[in-house]
Design a protein around this motif. Structure first.
Motif, PDB file in Angstrom:
ATOM      1  N   LEU A   1      -4.825  31.344   0.192  1.00  0.00           N
ATOM      2  CA  LEU A   1      -5.244  29.995  -0.173  1.00  0.00           C
ATOM      3  C   LEU A   1      -4.248  29.349  -1.118  1.00  0.00           C
ATOM      4  N   ILE A   2      -3.732  30.156  -2.057  1.00  0.00           N
ATOM      5  CA  ILE A   2      -2.736  29.627  -2.988  1.00  0.00           C
ATOM      6  C   ILE A   2      -1.479  29.225  -2.242  1.00  0.00           C
ATOM      7  N   ILE A   3      -1.047  30.117  -1.332  1.00  0.00           N
ATOM      8  CA  ILE A   3       0.141  29.820  -0.540  1.00  0.00           C
ATOM      9  C   ILE A   3      -0.068  28.569   0.307  1.00  0.00           C
ATOM     10  N   GLU A   4      -1.281  28.452   0.903  1.00  0.00           N
ATOM     11  CA  GLU A   4      -1.593  27.284   1.730  1.00  0.00           C
ATOM     12  C   GLU A   4      -1.531  26.013   0.889  1.00  0.00           C
ATOM     13  N   GLY A   5      -2.086  26.112  -0.349  1.00  0.00           N
ATOM     14  CA  GLY A   5      -2.057  24.956  -1.239  1.00  0.00           C
ATOM     15  C   GLY A   5      -0.647  24.557  -1.594  1.00  0.00           C
ATOM     16  N   ILE A   6       0.191  25.550  -1.891  1.00  0.00           N
ATOM     17  CA  ILE A   6       1.585  25.260  -2.231  1.00  0.00           C
ATOM     18  C   ILE A   6       2.287  24.625  -1.045  1.00  0.00           C
ATOM     19  N   SER A   7       2.032  25.201   0.138  1.00  0.00           N
ATOM     20  CA  SER A   7       2.674  24.687   1.347  1.00  0.00           C
ATOM     21  C   SER A   7       2.246  23.255   1.620  1.00  0.00           C
ATOM     22  N   ALA A   8       0.909  23.012   1.479  1.00  0.00           N
ATOM     23  CA  ALA A   8       0.400  21.668   1.752  1.00  0.00           C
ATOM     24  C   ALA A   8       0.994  20.666   0.786  1.00  0.00           C
ATOM     25  N   GLN A   9       1.190  21.077  -0.472  1.00  0.00           N
ATOM     26  CA  GLN A   9       1.671  20.140  -1.468  1.00  0.00           C
ATOM     27  C   GLN A   9       3.180  19.926  -1.378  1.00  0.00           C
ATOM     28  N   GLU A  10       3.801  20.503  -0.375  1.00  0.00           N
ATOM     29  CA  GLU A  10       5.196  20.161  -0.110  1.00  0.00           C
ATOM     30  C   GLU A  10       5.265  18.850   0.673  1.00  0.00           C
ATOM     31  N   LYS A  11       4.303  18.010   0.441  1.00  0.00           N
ATOM     32  CA  LYS A  11       4.250  16.657   0.984  1.00  0.00           C
ATOM     33  C   LYS A  11       3.933  15.727  -0.178  1.00  0.00           C
ATOM     34  N   PRO A  12       4.489  14.536  -0.180  1.00  0.00           N
ATOM     35  CA  PRO A  12       4.201  13.634  -1.304  1.00  0.00           C
ATOM     36  C   PRO A  12       2.798  13.051  -1.206  1.00  0.00           C
ATOM     37  N   ASN A  13       2.143  12.886  -2.338  1.00  0.00           N
ATOM     38  CA  ASN A  13       0.937  12.070  -2.378  1.00  0.00           C
ATOM     39  C   ASN A  13       1.358  10.606  -2.254  1.00  0.00           C
ATOM     40  N   ILE A  14       0.514   9.807  -1.656  1.00  0.00           N
ATOM     41  CA  ILE A  14       0.819   8.387  -1.494  1.00  0.00           C
ATOM     42  C   ILE A  14      -0.364   7.565  -1.965  1.00  0.00           C
ATOM     43  N   VAL A  15      -0.069   6.596  -2.818  1.00  0.00           N
ATOM     44  CA  VAL A  15      -1.091   5.703  -3.378  1.00  0.00           C
ATOM     45  C   VAL A  15      -0.718   4.263  -3.076  1.00  0.00           C
ATOM     46  N   TRP A  16      -1.684   3.523  -2.581  1.00  0.00           N
ATOM     47  CA  TRP A  16      -1.532   2.064  -2.442  1.00  0.00           C
ATOM     48  C   TRP A  16      -2.462   1.385  -3.443  1.00  0.00           C
ATOM     49  N   ILE A  17      -1.888   0.538  -4.287  1.00  0.00           N
ATOM     50  CA  ILE A  17      -2.686  -0.303  -5.181  1.00  0.00           C
ATOM     51  C   ILE A  17      -2.473  -1.742  -4.724  1.00  0.00           C
ATOM     52  N   THR A  18      -3.547  -2.346  -4.252  1.00  0.00           N
ATOM     53  CA  THR A  18      -3.470  -3.695  -3.697  1.00  0.00           C
ATOM     54  C   THR A  18      -4.233  -4.666  -4.585  1.00  0.00           C
ATOM     55  N   THR A  19      -3.581  -5.746  -4.982  1.00  0.00           N
ATOM     56  CA  THR A  19      -4.289  -6.830  -5.658  1.00  0.00           C
ATOM     57  C   THR A  19      -4.444  -7.968  -4.662  1.00  0.00           C
ATOM     58  N   GLU A  20      -5.603  -8.537  -4.619  1.00  0.00           N
ATOM     59  CA  GLU A  20      -5.903  -9.513  -3.581  1.00  0.00           C
ATOM     60  C   GLU A  20      -5.442 -10.925  -3.966  1.00  0.00           C
ATOM     61  N   ASP A  21      -4.928 -11.616  -2.961  1.00  0.00           N
ATOM     62  CA  ASP A  21      -4.671 -13.059  -3.047  1.00  0.00           C
ATOM     63  C   ASP A  21      -3.668 -13.426  -4.143  1.00  0.00           C
ATOM     64  N   ASN A  22      -2.516 -12.802  -4.132  1.00  0.00           N
ATOM     65  CA  ASN A  22      -1.511 -13.231  -5.115  1.00  0.00           C
ATOM     66  C   ASN A  22      -0.102 -13.147  -4.537  1.00  0.00           C
ATOM     67  N   SER A  23       0.603 -14.253  -4.618  1.00  0.00           N
ATOM     68  CA  SER A  23       1.975 -14.291  -4.113  1.00  0.00           C
ATOM     69  C   SER A  23       2.963 -13.904  -5.203  1.00  0.00           C
ATOM     70  N   ALA A  24       4.168 -13.599  -4.788  1.00  0.00           N
ATOM     71  CA  ALA A  24       5.151 -12.991  -5.684  1.00  0.00           C
ATOM     72  C   ALA A  24       5.480 -13.858  -6.893  1.00  0.00           C
ATOM     73  N   ARG A  25       5.587 -15.163  -6.687  1.00  0.00           N
ATOM     74  CA  ARG A  25       6.116 -15.993  -7.771  1.00  0.00           C
ATOM     75  C   ARG A  25       5.169 -16.133  -8.963  1.00  0.00           C
ATOM     76  N   TRP A  26       3.949 -15.600  -8.874  1.00  0.00           N
ATOM     77  CA  TRP A  26       3.055 -15.657 -10.028  1.00  0.00           C
ATOM     78  C   TRP A  26       3.389 -14.584 -11.065  1.00  0.00           C
ATOM     79  N   LEU A  27       4.219 -13.605 -10.693  1.00  0.00           N
ATOM     80  CA  LEU A  27       4.542 -12.506 -11.598  1.00  0.00           C
ATOM     81  C   LEU A  27       5.867 -12.735 -12.311  1.00  0.00           C
ATOM     82  N   ARG A  28       5.939 -12.277 -13.558  1.00  0.00           N
ATOM     83  CA  ARG A  28       7.188 -12.361 -14.308  1.00  0.00           C
ATOM     84  C   ARG A  28       8.295 -11.578 -13.620  1.00  0.00           C
TER      85      ARG A  28
END
Length: 620
Positions: A14-41
């Protein structure tokens, strides 16, 4: 002793399987709704709002200077993100969907591919997809509590968080009831866009919207803290982006840059920096679009990108910075937004933006109930009615040109149409060709009315488009007659008006409406179509044309078209045209059987709501 050894061996596996599985990157999407680029500094140092947590991600990652949604409203944009497909090709281009669209044959949603690759997938929590998918089936967890923390030990994860502080709904009663004393951003300090009136209500709207970005940034900080507490930052790729453009008037729902260009930052973990074509802290000039997002995260995770996806990866193995920065094209599309129909396409290449309005007699500011809950829309319209706007501010409520060309570097707010300037004739021709080739290549389904697509294309929209490629090309060619001088194309219009194909007649009448008085020689044909045509929506377009040029009062004709109709989407399109005509002539009085019209919705809450909204407007 043997039993103990077996247990230790299982634990070891199980430990080996966990290590093997984690040889992949985690991916996170953080989405803010309804905002275009020029509103940010990050994108506008002088006028943009500080978002320190996003800026911290940028310091340790990449900022994309040119990132775009392909559709300018939630369900359309999210459907593209879910599949990596252009909405007009697969049938997901309407907001909200009047019918659930089937997934393209052989294609799965991106979270399903991640699940198959061993990832734990958590969506917190917005879905808003136009596809016929089981959200609880495509995700391991899909709720307000969905969290990567519920995965198995060592299991890689895909986490999506959707934040709503900048959502359009926050510009309704929350804005109306807000005391200016509570605003961090001072209304008198904001710079108003040239197409907006500079009034106290708009300044307060800007300040409130800037403040909602600050609220979102605090939430982003709290989400990042979860990853830090679990010691995951070194193994997690984070995307921060807006789900389409901004929420103030003339952004969400419109395919100007304010509705399509989004902020986009990708955090680079040290362990996976070899998957990125540039160093942390750099900015990327290459164009990326939402069709590219699913293919990109699949590529980052080492998962094969399905051939049915339209997008191209911009990160991961095989992506070179030199090639990425040469990408300079993106495509946008607008169709129905709730009860408001329109058909607009866009093509951006480098600094130039081309917009094609296929029904230019429509107006951008046509009434839409959800939009007009916002004080800015209501005030903007009232100032227009009172003749208190300049030409740039008034354009939102007036007939559009069928095509527009903008130099985004010189004119970032798209207020100066260069299409008629001889100096840009070659550029215009190239951009026009580029847009036509793209939308023909994907078999743009919107050249048929939505009601017809529901009836004829619902089983397999993609195959329907392939089977009707030639016909779509012919319909597009008829629509493009409005781009040429009338005398050069009137014989082609006449030929289309008498075609046995109803959708050729349909588009010929739209072209007549685009030319207006110039096309008055086709009044007899239009009157005959109103009387005798076999297709109700062709009759609609003929009646619309005759009304727009003042040749025939539309009230009785429209009432007849509605009274004999049981198709809610046909009814909705008829009501949309009636709304346009009443907006142009407030003296028109339509007498509608609201009860009968609402019954055609068959219990579908969306259809009934859209019809109800149009009835209410027409009853004013």
């Amino acid at each position: 002793m043997i039993k103990k050894a077996v247990i230790l061996f299982v634990v070891f596996l199980l430990i080996i399987e966990g290590i093997s599985a984690q040889e992949k990157p985690n991916i996170v999407w953080i989405t803010t709704e309804d905002n275009s680029a020029r509103w940010l500094r990050l994108y506008d140092a002088e006028n943009g709002v500080p978002m320190p947590n996003v800026e911290k991600l940028a310091d340790h990652g990449l900022v994309f200077n040119n990132a775009f949604s392909n559709g300018a409203v939630c369900s359309v944009a999210r459907s593209t993100l879910l599949t990596g497909c252009y909405g007009p090709r697969v049938g997901s281009q309407f907001h909200r969907h009047a019918f659930a669209v089937p997934m393209p044959n052989g294609l799965k949603t991106y979270p399903e591919y991640f699940k198959e690759a061993g990832y734990y997938t958590a969506n917190c929590a917005k879905t808003d997809y136009n596809f016929d998918v089981d959200v609880n089936g495509i995700w391991d967890a899909c709720s307000k509590q969905a969290s990567f923390r519920n995965r198995k030990p060592g299991q890689p994860f895909l986490q999506v968080w959707s934040l709503q502080d900048t959502h359009e709904s926050r510009m309704h009663k929350l804005l109306d009831n807000r005391d200016e004393a509570t605003l961090i951003t001072r209304p008198n300090s904001v710079k108003i866009y040239p197409y907006h009136p500079n009034t106290p209500a708009f300044r307060k709207s800007y300040a409130h919207y800037y403040d909602k970005h600050r609220d979102d940034d605090k939430r982003i900080g709290a989400l990042i803290q979860q990853l830090e507490e679990d010691d995951l930052m070194d193994n997690t790729i984070i995307f921060y982006y807006g789900d389409h453009g901004g929420t103030l008037p003339r952004s969400k729902g419109y395919i100007y840059e304010s509705g399509l260009q989004v902020p986009f930052v990708v955090y680079i973990p040290e362990k996976w920096k070899h998957l990125f074509p540039a160093q942390a802290g750099e900015r990327i000039d290459g164009f990326v679009s939402f069709v590219d997002f699913a293919p990109t995260i699949l590529n980052l995770a080492g998962i094969e990108v399905p051939k049915q996806m339209d997008g191209i990866p911009f990160l991961g193995e095989g992506v070179k910075l030199s090639k990425l920065n040469k990408r300079e094209e993106t495509y946008g599309h607008a169709d129905r937004f709730d009860e408001k129909y329109d058909l607009v396409r866009s093509y951006r290449k480098g600094k130039y933006k081309y917009m094609r309005s296929y029904q230019p007699f429509n107006i951008d500011g046509l009434y839409n109930d959800y939009r007009y809950q916002q004080v800015g829309y209501k005030e903007w319209r009232s100032l227009y009615d009172a003749n208190k706007l300049n030409a740039i501010q008034s354009a939102f409520f007036e007939k559009r040109a069928p095509e527009a060309l903008y130099d985004i570097e010189a004119d970032p707010h798209e207020t100066v149409n260069l299409a008629a300037d001889p100096a840009y004739a070659k550029t215009l021709a190239k951009m026009r060709k580029g847009l036509s080739q793209q939308f023909l290549s994907i078999n743009d389904l919107s050249f048929y009315p939505e009601a017809y697509l529901e009836k004829e294309a619902l089983e397999n929209p993609v195959q329907f488009g392939l089977d009707h490629h030639k016909e779509i090309a012919e319909l597009m060619a008829i629509a493009d007659l409005e781009l040429k001088p009338f005398n050069e194309v009137k014989s082609d219009i006449k030929k289309a008006l008498v075609s046995t194909n109803p959708w050729k007649r349909y588009w010929a009448l739209i072209v007549c409406s685009s030319f207006g008085e110039e096309a008055k020689e086709f009044i007899p044909e239009a009157k005959q179509i109103v009387k005798n045509d076999s297709e109700v929506l062709v009759k609609l377009r003929a009646a619309e044309y005759l009304a727009l040029i003042g040749e025939q009062n539309p009230v009785k004709i429209f009432e007849t078209l509605l009274s004999n109709n049981q198709n809610p989407l046909e009814i909705l399109l008829i009501l949309n045209s009636a709304t346009l005509l009443k907006t142009l002539d407030s003296d028109l009085e339509f007498v509608l059987n609201a009860e009968a019209l609402l019954k055609t919705g068959g219990g579908d809450k969306n259809k009934e709501k859209w019809i109800q909204r149009r009835i209410e407007f027409l009853s004013l």
